[in-house]
Enzyme design. Sequence first.
Site, PDB file in Angstrom:
ATOM      1  N   GLU A 122       0.847  -1.207   0.000  1.00 56.06           N
ATOM      2  CA  GLU A 122       0.000   0.000   0.000  1.00 56.06           C
ATOM      3  C   GLU A 122       0.877   1.250   0.000  1.00 56.06           C
ATOM      4  O   GLU A 122       0.644   2.182   0.768  1.00 56.06           O
ATOM      5  CB  GLU A 122      -0.938  -0.006   1.215  1.00 56.06           C
TER       6      GLU A 122
ATOM      7  N   GLU B  14      -6.826  -7.506  -0.581  1.00 59.66           N
ATOM      8  CA  GLU B  14      -7.216  -7.549   0.836  1.00 59.66           C
ATOM      9  C   GLU B  14      -8.711  -7.288   0.926  1.00 59.66           C
ATOM     10  O   GLU B  14      -9.155  -6.133   0.950  1.00 59.66           O
ATOM     11  CB  GLU B  14      -6.463  -6.496   1.660  1.00 59.66           C
TER      12      GLU B  14
END
Length: 634
Positions: free
Chosen positions: A184, A264
């Site tokens: 991320e 995710e």
Amino acid sequence: MAAVLLLVAVNLACLSVCGHVVSGERSFSVDYKNDCFLKDGKPFQYISGSIHYSRIPRYYWKDRLLKMYMTGLNAIQVYVPWNFHEAVQGIYNFTGDRDLEHFLDLANQTGLLVILRPGPYICAEWEMGGLPAWLLQKPNIRLRSADTDYVQAVSNWLAVLLPKLKPWLYSNGGNIITVQVENEYGSYYACDYNYMRHLRTLFRFFLGEDTVLFTTDGNTDREMMCGTLEGLYATIDFGTDTNITDAFNRQRRFEPRGPLVNSEFYTGWLDHWGDQHAVVDAQKVSRVLGEMLTMGANVNMYMFEGGTNFGYWNGADHDSRFRSVVTSYDYDAPLSEAGDPTEKLLDIRDVIKQFRDVPSGPMPPATPKFAYGFVTLSKAGNISGLLNILSPPGPVKSQYPLTFEEIKQYYGYMLYQTTLPWDLSEPTPLISPMNGVHDRAYVSVNGAFQGLLERDTVLVMNISGQKGDTVDILVENMGRVNFGSKINDYKGLVSNLILGKDVLTDWKIYPLDIDGAITRGWPQSNSRQSFPAFWTESTVGPAFYSGTLQPNGLAWDTFLKLNEWTKGQVWINGVNLGRYWPARGPQQTLYVPGPLLSSTQPNNITVLELEKAPAHLRILFMDRPQLSGAAGKS
Ligand SMILES: *[C@@H]1O[C@H](CO)[C@@H](O)[C@H](O)[C@H]1NC(C)=O
Ligand SMILES: *[C@@H]1O[C@H](CO)[C@@H](O)[C@H](O)[C@H]1NC(C)=O
Ligand SMILES: *[C@@H]1O[C@H](CO)[C@@H](O)[C@H](O)[C@H]1NC(C)=O
Ligand SMILES: *[C@@H]1O[C@H](CO)[C@@H](O)[C@H](O)[C@H]1NC(C)=O
Ligand SMILES: *[C@@H]1O[C@H](CO)[C@@H](O)[C@H](O)[C@H]1NC(C)=O
Ligand SMILES: *[C@@H]1O[C@H](CO)[C@@H](O)[C@H](O)[C@H]1NC(C)=O
């Protein structure tokens, strides 16, 4: 050149339905023409779940993996926490609970492919997002950027880690199908493409040109812009409350062709101390999972098995204030913290059945749990009375306080000691003007506990005493920030304390190796007979308590409740089970994995209570967890 040839072969195979793959050739790639992954030349969709070996005792790895396989998953997603393997710079540990290759081997034997996420930064609600705290020895290091010292450390680490992984790549006969670069990254302020380019070069150099490398970013344009890089396949992550069409459209804007991937998909969520226990509805999880799979998307469920932040491994967030993550990483995931199948898991299995064959046979049952009942502890001593055992090297002397990083003790607790420079006849304010207590300071004068200071919340307290009295300040590192711009999270007294109007000086700083002392057998090995504290000794202020759980022939999982204890840390048979803080909640019990108990010898229990122990000095072993309670008391 070889890569180009392979790609062509693979695309041809994908187009022809029967697929004429060269026999024996193992390959895994992205098919940009048909918007899918290709495994051995055939279209492939993964249904994966996250599991962190660092949060599960090695003994239970196989059990958890088998349950994931029996749910119908064909892959798992795994983070590698750098600081778990290189706790001291240049010294690597890949044995025991840190034996990554054994974990990969078990997954392979179970029939699970692996989506590997080796960082170097992983977030994961893990201490410092997986970065080793020794990086902070360079005072102004710019983490997760092209900073020379940071990049040098990263390069050294990846030169150790990635060659170990190379034989485990799918095309080399292993089970790793894809490898994530960073984590991320687009949510990080630095947005440093040179750093990402450097990582790409390293990953390509060590893993080869054919390996599918990818990035994962949050569902916003800014994140996708800063986190993605040419040559790294761009994927996205989001939970049940997101519009999945919009989210995958966003992935498409950055990756116009290729498979849809949610790296995710949140099955649950984490807890911080003081939060309400997070719960995500099972029906919602199943419904959205079904919708994504119907679209042909590849999905990784985060988490599928959360596990536990044993020891000092929990991370923390720092948004409006510092908030540390609780010990349990149950995450309301389909497999519980103790690895037990939940209703959520059975719902998910029903969804998966609509898309692929789920292995036949029964789901392995929950591991047996036992309520061993109450154990009464006795006081084993206080910190200042035990310094010869807890701090063999003795104190570092310094005019002003030094940080944990300067002392090179990165985790746990340190004692800062000085003396009162004058008589305090009136209660006098002890102030942390720069908010420099990272993260909690337990203050005693001449052994009498006077209260505490807490980062972002309690910056002043009153103390009193006489000139020359000893001031003991036990400082707790509550876990380094794992997300956002504040990951340079130095611990200890990171700025001066002020008493009245004057800066406190002339410190003796004791590094405390509590874990080392306990590993060497203390306090049980001490011949000194200890007595129940009852009326004789105070239970206020930081102190150790110990006792034994008598063996009863069983070594089953259990849950430890410290009812009416306040806050502290627990060890059983030398294993650091993590922090307890029932007064703040929500977590009320600690998970005790059965294999660490002895069925034949007395089990050694040591508790460090930081504030106040109850007069009864009892702790309770129960047969079920309690992750919710006393919430919102922050
Ligand atoms: C490596 O880690 C294991 C636990 O996973 C531990 O038992 C062992 O002592 C460590 N080795 C060293 C040299 O620190
Ligand atoms: C993985 O398992 C397969 C059999 O399921 C085996 O053929 C292969 O050698 C294993 N790979 C490794 C690296 O152990
Ligand atoms: C998702 O967003 C699209 C527009 O981008 C809209 O048409 C659709 O109705 C939304 N879906 C849901 C379930 O809200
Ligand atoms: C701490 O322990 C020492 C040594 O056992 C003892 O002399 C002292 O009184 C204790 N202090 C408190 C506050 O209990
Ligand atoms: C400290 O003591 C003073 C005077 O006794 C009192 O007014 C003040 O509220 C106290 N401050 C704290 C933080 O307890
Ligand atoms: C408990 O501690 C004693 C003394 O250090 C040690 O001899 C014994 O083996 C320990 N028990 C267990 C179950 O580890």
